[in-house]
Design a protein around this motif. Structure first.
Motif, PDB file in Angstrom:
ATOM      1  N   GLY A 114       0.800  -1.226   0.000  1.00  0.00           N
ATOM      2  CA  GLY A 114       0.000   0.000   0.000  1.00  0.00           C
ATOM      3  C   GLY A 114       0.827   1.268   0.000  1.00  0.00           C
ATOM      4  O   GLY A 114       0.506   2.240  -0.708  1.00  0.00           O
ATOM      5  N   GLU A 115       1.898   1.308   0.809  1.00  0.00           N
ATOM      6  CA  GLU A 115       2.723   2.519   0.878  1.00  0.00           C
ATOM      7  C   GLU A 115       3.383   2.807  -0.464  1.00  0.00           C
ATOM      8  O   GLU A 115       3.412   3.953  -0.935  1.00  0.00           O
ATOM      9  CB  GLU A 115       3.780   2.364   1.969  1.00  0.00           C
ATOM     10  N   GLU A 116       3.938   1.736  -1.078  1.00  0.00           N
ATOM     11  CA  GLU A 116       4.577   1.923  -2.383  1.00  0.00           C
ATOM     12  C   GLU A 116       3.533   2.336  -3.432  1.00  0.00           C
ATOM     13  O   GLU A 116       3.796   3.202  -4.277  1.00  0.00           O
ATOM     14  CB  GLU A 116       5.263   0.630  -2.832  1.00  0.00           C
ATOM     15  N   GLY A 117       2.354   1.737  -3.345  1.00  0.00           N
ATOM     16  CA  GLY A 117       1.295   2.071  -4.299  1.00  0.00           C
ATOM     17  C   GLY A 117       0.900   3.536  -4.212  1.00  0.00           C
ATOM     18  O   GLY A 117       0.694   4.221  -5.230  1.00  0.00           O
ATOM     19  N   LEU A 118       0.771   4.065  -2.972  1.00  0.00           N
ATOM     20  CA  LEU A 118       0.403   5.468  -2.776  1.00  0.00           C
ATOM     21  C   LEU A 118       1.491   6.381  -3.340  1.00  0.00           C
ATOM     22  O   LEU A 118       1.200   7.383  -4.001  1.00  0.00           O
ATOM     23  CB  LEU A 118       0.177   5.722  -1.281  1.00  0.00           C
ATOM     24  N   ALA A 119       2.755   5.993  -3.092  1.00  0.00           N
ATOM     25  CA  ALA A 119       3.868   6.802  -3.596  1.00  0.00           C
ATOM     26  C   ALA A 119       3.897   6.803  -5.121  1.00  0.00           C
ATOM     27  O   ALA A 119       4.102   7.851  -5.763  1.00  0.00           O
ATOM     28  CB  ALA A 119       5.193   6.292  -3.033  1.00  0.00           C
ATOM     29  N   ARG A 120       3.702   5.608  -5.726  1.00  0.00           N
ATOM     30  CA  ARG A 120       3.722   5.526  -7.196  1.00  0.00           C
ATOM     31  C   ARG A 120       2.551   6.311  -7.813  1.00  0.00           C
ATOM     32  O   ARG A 120       2.675   6.917  -8.875  1.00  0.00           O
ATOM     33  CB  ARG A 120       3.649   4.063  -7.649  1.00  0.00           C
TER      34      ARG A 120
END
Length: 387
Positions: free
Chosen positions: A37-43
């Motif tokens: 989720g964190e990487e997805g939000l950043a991307r």
């Protein structure tokens, strides 16, 4: 919207990401992936995708939390989100839709259904982007229109002011001079008080007072309108300045507010044309039972000139003995006579036939005034003989 459309797939299961990547890339989409989720939000914030495929059950930050973050981030605009869930649990679906999801698929999902849902969401995204683009263009056009309207209002106001200024100028200037004064952009200084040598012509009708006492008011107005119209055309033609008129009396200036060459000669030539014009009108008036004559006085000298009045009404006026002299000479003129002061006559001597008059005692002047009567323009052969 990107070309090709950009899709972000977020899932903590690598096999699921591989399936999505292969299947959607085969349909020409650009695919980017994130493993939690964190990487997805950043991307999402970095790549600004056109569509997000978002798993619900993920470590660090679950899909519902990611969804809430996405929907509260104004910089991301409208990005459709399809939830991917391994459960058919209605609570997950409801929570996801409440958080802002646009659609959902239950894993394991049918790949054809996946492609169909993706196409549907991308059509919605394309329509949304089109509306946004049109809204932005409309806002820009509205802004440009407002600026144009402001400019137009300023131009209209300026033009109205110019029309009003021209209207005021043309009340006492010939159209030619009014146009020059207006075009100069310095009408204010031209109309300010100043001193200048001018030729002054004063004219009025003979027998007018007796005429007004016996004629009907409508007939008086009719005669005055004919009289003013006829002389007004000549004033414009000779580019003179109508300083004032009252009833049948007119005071006309030459050489102001704009200087002109041979201004005394202009005045005399206009006087001769006036005399001929009123003579023609007098014959018509006579047929209606009105005996009216016409006299003219001309003088040359210095006067103080400028705009006088108050905020709602301004006139252009000349002050000085030269205006009084022209008026007194006009009073002495019999019907059909043009009387010119000696100084003015010497300025045009050799151009006009004239006879010298006996010195006149005029009201307001201590010494007798010498003057001539203008008889007509000198013929060409007479000019040559004198030369």
């Amino acid at each position: 919207m990107h070309n090709p459309p950009r899709i972000l797939a977020v899932d903590d299961v690598a096999e699921n990401l591989e399936i999505v990547f292969v299947r959607l890339q085969a349909h020409g989409y650009e695919i980017i992936t994130a493993a939690d989720g964190e990487e997805g939000l950043a991307r999402a914030r970095e790549q600004k995708p056109d569509l997000i495929l978002l798993d619900i059950m993920m470590p660090k930050l679950d899909g519902i939390s990611v969804l809430r973050e996405l929907k509260h981030d104004e910089s991301l605009g409208f990005i459709p989100v399809i939830l991917l869930t391994a459960k058919a649990d209605r609570a997950d679906v409801v929570a996801g839709l409440d958080a802002g999801a646009d659609d959902y698929l239950t894993k394991p999902f049918d790949q054809s259904a996946l492609v169909a849902r993706v196409r549907s969401m991308l059509r919605i995204k394309a329509l949304h982007d089109l509306v946004q683009d049109q809204a932005e263009k409309l806002a820009e056009q509205t802004k440009e229109l407002a600026a144009f309207n402001a400019t137009l209002e300023a131009r209209v106001s300026e033009q109205v002011g110019e029309i009003q200024r021209m209207s005021r100028l043309k009340r006492f200037l010939s159209p030619q001079i009014a146009d020059v004064v207006a075009a100069s952009g310095d009408a204010q200084s031209l109309l300010e008080s100043h001193r200048r040598e001018v030729t002054v012509l004063f004219c009025d009708l003979r027998g007018f007072t007796a005429f007004t006492e016996t004629a009907e008011p409508e007939e008086v107005m009719r005669v005055l309108n004919d009289y003013h119209e006829a002389l007004g055309e000549l004033i414009d033609r000779y580019e003179a300045t109508l300083e004032r008129f009252a009833g049948d009396g007119m005071l006309i200036l030459f050489n102001d507010p704009l200087p002109c060459d041979k201004h005394t000669e202009r005045a005399v030539r206009m006087a001769l044309d006036m005399q001929a014009t009123i003579k023609a009108h007098a014959s018509v008036w006579r047929k209606r039972g009105h005996e009216l004559g016409f006299g003219i006085g001309i003088a040359l000298g210095f006067a103080t000139l400028g705009r006088i009045g108050f905020s709602r009404r301004f006139d252009y006026s000349a002050v000085g003995s030269v205006t009084n002299l022209a008026s007194r000479l006009c009073d002495e003129a019999k019907s059909g006579q043009i009387i010119i002061q000696t100084r003015a006559f010497h300025a045009v001597e050799g151009l006009f036939e004239a006879r010298e008059l006996e010195p006149m005692t005029l009201k307001g002047f201590r010494r007798p005034v010498e003057a001539f009567e203008i008889l007509g323009a000198m013929k060409q052969e007479e000019k040559s003989a004198e030369a």
